[in-house]
Scaffold this motif. Structure first.
Motif, PDB file in Angstrom:
ATOM      1  N   ALA A  30      51.243  -5.444  -3.036  1.00 31.33           N
ATOM      2  CA  ALA A  30      51.193  -5.758  -4.464  1.00 31.33           C
ATOM      3  C   ALA A  30      49.786  -5.557  -5.031  1.00 31.33           C
ATOM      4  O   ALA A  30      49.613  -4.981  -6.113  1.00 31.33           O
ATOM      5  N   MET A  31      48.771  -5.987  -4.280  1.00 29.41           N
ATOM      6  CA  MET A  31      47.396  -5.831  -4.755  1.00 29.41           C
ATOM      7  C   MET A  31      46.957  -4.374  -4.739  1.00 29.41           C
ATOM      8  O   MET A  31      46.230  -3.923  -5.638  1.00 29.41           O
ATOM      9  N   ILE A  32      47.388  -3.621  -3.731  1.00 33.48           N
ATOM     10  CA  ILE A  32      47.052  -2.197  -3.673  1.00 33.48           C
ATOM     11  C   ILE A  32      47.655  -1.468  -4.872  1.00 33.48           C
ATOM     12  O   ILE A  32      46.997  -0.638  -5.515  1.00 33.48           O
ATOM     13  N   LEU A  33      48.904  -1.782  -5.193  1.00 39.26           N
ATOM     14  CA  LEU A  33      49.549  -1.160  -6.346  1.00 39.26           C
ATOM     15  C   LEU A  33      48.827  -1.523  -7.637  1.00 39.26           C
ATOM     16  O   LEU A  33      48.685  -0.677  -8.537  1.00 39.26           O
ATOM     17  N   LEU A  34      48.361  -2.760  -7.720  1.00 39.78           N
ATOM     18  CA  LEU A  34      47.623  -3.188  -8.905  1.00 39.78           C
ATOM     19  C   LEU A  34      46.328  -2.395  -9.045  1.00 39.78           C
ATOM     20  O   LEU A  34      45.960  -1.977 -10.154  1.00 39.78           O
ATOM     21  N   ILE A  35      45.639  -2.182  -7.928  1.00 38.40           N
ATOM     22  CA  ILE A  35      44.377  -1.437  -7.951  1.00 38.40           C
ATOM     23  C   ILE A  35      44.612   0.040  -8.261  1.00 38.40           C
ATOM     24  O   ILE A  35      43.854   0.649  -9.029  1.00 38.40           O
ATOM     25  N   LEU A  36      45.663   0.621  -7.696  1.00 37.75           N
ATOM     26  CA  LEU A  36      45.942   2.045  -7.888  1.00 37.75           C
ATOM     27  C   LEU A  36      46.564   2.359  -9.246  1.00 37.75           C
ATOM     28  O   LEU A  36      46.373   3.455  -9.786  1.00 37.75           O
ATOM     29  N   MET A  37      47.300   1.401  -9.789  1.00 36.24           N
ATOM     30  CA  MET A  37      47.988   1.631 -11.060  1.00 36.24           C
ATOM     31  C   MET A  37      47.704   0.513 -12.063  1.00 36.24           C
ATOM     32  O   MET A  37      48.610  -0.184 -12.512  1.00 36.24           O
ATOM     33  N   PRO A  38      46.422   0.334 -12.389  1.00 35.90           N
ATOM     34  CA  PRO A  38      46.064  -0.757 -13.300  1.00 35.90           C
ATOM     35  C   PRO A  38      46.580  -0.554 -14.723  1.00 35.90           C
ATOM     36  O   PRO A  38      46.599  -1.494 -15.519  1.00 35.90           O
ATOM     37  N   GLN A  39      47.015   0.677 -15.039  1.00 36.07           N
ATOM     38  CA  GLN A  39      47.461   0.950 -16.396  1.00 36.07           C
ATOM     39  C   GLN A  39      48.677   0.115 -16.790  1.00 36.07           C
ATOM     40  O   GLN A  39      48.936  -0.086 -17.983  1.00 36.07           O
ATOM     41  N   PHE A  40      49.409  -0.388 -15.782  1.00 35.26           N
ATOM     42  CA  PHE A  40      50.579  -1.197 -16.086  1.00 35.26           C
ATOM     43  C   PHE A  40      50.219  -2.544 -16.701  1.00 35.26           C
ATOM     44  O   PHE A  40      51.040  -3.160 -17.380  1.00 35.26           O
ATOM     45  N   VAL A  41      48.998  -2.999 -16.449  1.00 29.31           N
ATOM     46  CA  VAL A  41      48.598  -4.302 -16.984  1.00 29.31           C
ATOM     47  C   VAL A  41      47.267  -4.250 -17.725  1.00 29.31           C
ATOM     48  O   VAL A  41      46.803  -5.270 -18.224  1.00 29.31           O
ATOM     49  N   THR A  42      46.645  -3.050 -17.810  1.00 30.91           N
ATOM     50  CA  THR A  42      45.317  -2.943 -18.411  1.00 30.91           C
ATOM     51  C   THR A  42      45.254  -3.536 -19.808  1.00 30.91           C
ATOM     52  O   THR A  42      44.295  -4.230 -20.170  1.00 30.91           O
ATOM     53  N   ARG A  43      46.260  -3.267 -20.598  1.00 27.87           N
ATOM     54  CA  ARG A  43      46.251  -3.744 -21.978  1.00 27.87           C
ATOM     55  C   ARG A  43      46.681  -5.193 -22.102  1.00 27.87           C
ATOM     56  O   ARG A  43      46.594  -5.781 -23.167  1.00 27.87           O
ATOM     57  N   HIS A  44      47.151  -5.736 -21.026  1.00 25.68           N
ATOM     58  CA  HIS A  44      47.667  -7.108 -21.101  1.00 25.68           C
ATOM     59  C   HIS A  44      47.203  -7.932 -19.901  1.00 25.68           C
ATOM     60  O   HIS A  44      47.997  -8.631 -19.263  1.00 25.68           O
ATOM     61  N   TRP A  45      45.916  -7.837 -19.572  1.00 24.91           N
ATOM     62  CA  TRP A  45      45.386  -8.579 -18.422  1.00 24.91           C
ATOM     63  C   TRP A  45      45.666 -10.072 -18.550  1.00 24.91           C
ATOM     64  O   TRP A  45      46.091 -10.722 -17.603  1.00 24.91           O
ATOM     65  N   GLU A  46      45.391 -10.613 -19.732  1.00 27.72           N
ATOM     66  CA  GLU A  46      45.551 -12.056 -19.928  1.00 27.72           C
ATOM     67  C   GLU A  46      47.007 -12.479 -19.748  1.00 27.72           C
ATOM     68  O   GLU A  46      47.301 -13.480 -19.083  1.00 27.72           O
ATOM     69  N   LYS A  47      47.922 -11.688 -20.329  1.00 28.10           N
ATOM     70  CA  LYS A  47      49.336 -12.019 -20.210  1.00 28.10           C
ATOM     71  C   LYS A  47      49.806 -11.885 -18.768  1.00 28.10           C
ATOM     72  O   LYS A  47      50.580 -12.713 -18.276  1.00 28.10           O
ATOM     73  N   ALA A  48      49.349 -10.829 -18.088  1.00 28.89           N
ATOM     74  CA  ALA A  48      49.750 -10.613 -16.695  1.00 28.89           C
ATOM     75  C   ALA A  48      49.241 -11.739 -15.806  1.00 28.89           C
ATOM     76  O   ALA A  48      49.956 -12.233 -14.922  1.00 28.89           O
ATOM     77  N   GLY A  49      47.997 -12.152 -16.015  1.00 31.26           N
ATOM     78  CA  GLY A  49      47.428 -13.233 -15.230  1.00 31.26           C
ATOM     79  C   GLY A  49      48.166 -14.541 -15.451  1.00 31.26           C
ATOM     80  O   GLY A  49      48.434 -15.288 -14.503  1.00 31.26           O
TER      81      GLY A  49
END
Length: 203
Positions: free
Chosen positions: A74-93
């Motif tokens: 899960a963390m590797i996918l987050l690092i490799l594909m941050p565009q899925f949450v880049t605009r919504h870091w606060e909401k994702a967190g």
């Protein structure tokens, strides 16, 4: 309680808290190693507290291969594909933290209830198990732990404990629905800026 259900609930909480820790690490400008360290500490910090609460040996932590692998992927996918949450870091967190809080709170409350513990013990188990990962994450990131903030956080763990102790919610399907409900309420309460009462001293 069915072992499969327990493992699934643990997996949900572990992955959710791993992502929550990784997101906070990115927000705090940690390097790659820091992201993994904070992610794993967040994911397994709550699990360690849970194991201590229910009397499992520390060696049980090292047997969670599936949880470790799932968190790592899960963390590797987050690092490799941050565009899925880049605009919504606060909401994702917020969402990942809410899911981890809900899953582990329910897990802690269920176990204490199965042991025939009184309501007070069920509440303590739910709160410490549910908030443990978040506390570890916030302390390592130099933030004020969510459990100490004015917003509702541990309050949802208390609600879970009460519902489970009085058998308002029973059965695996109901527990899964409770995970969704508690996570949604946690997110909604933050968005609506709900707070617990404060004590103000008069000078």
């Amino acid at each position: 309680m069915d072992g499969t259900f327990w493992n699934i609930l643990s997996l949900i909480g572990t992955v959710a808290f791993a992502l929550s820790g990784a997101i906070v690490a990115v927000e705090e400008d940690f390097d790659i190693l820091g992201i993994f360290v904070l992610g794993f500490m967040t994911a397994f910090g709550g699990g360690t507290i849970r194991n201590l609460l229910i009397g499992l040996p520390m060696s049980a932590l090292w047997s969670q291969g599936m949880g470790f692998n799932a968190a790592l992927i899960a963390m590797i996918l987050l690092i490799l594909m941050p565009q899925f949450v880049t605009r919504h870091w606060e909401k994702a967190g917020l969402l990942t933290d809410a899911i981890g809080l809900a899953a582990f709170s329910i897990q802690g409350a269920i176990f204490a209830e199965k042991l025939g513990q009184p309501l007070s013990a069920v509440i303590v188990a739910a709160v410490l198990t549910g908030t443990g990962g978040g506390v570890v994450r916030d302390l390592l990131a130099g933030r004020k732990p969510g459990i100490l903030r004015s917003e509702i956080y541990a309050g949802w763990s208390i609600v879970v404990a009460v519902l489970i102790h009085f058998h308002v919610v029973q059965g695996e399907i109901a527990y899964y629905l409770l995970v969704i409900a508690v996570a949604a309420l946690r997110v909604y309460s933050v968005k609506r800026n709900w707070h617990l009462p404060k004590v103000k001293w008069t000078k």
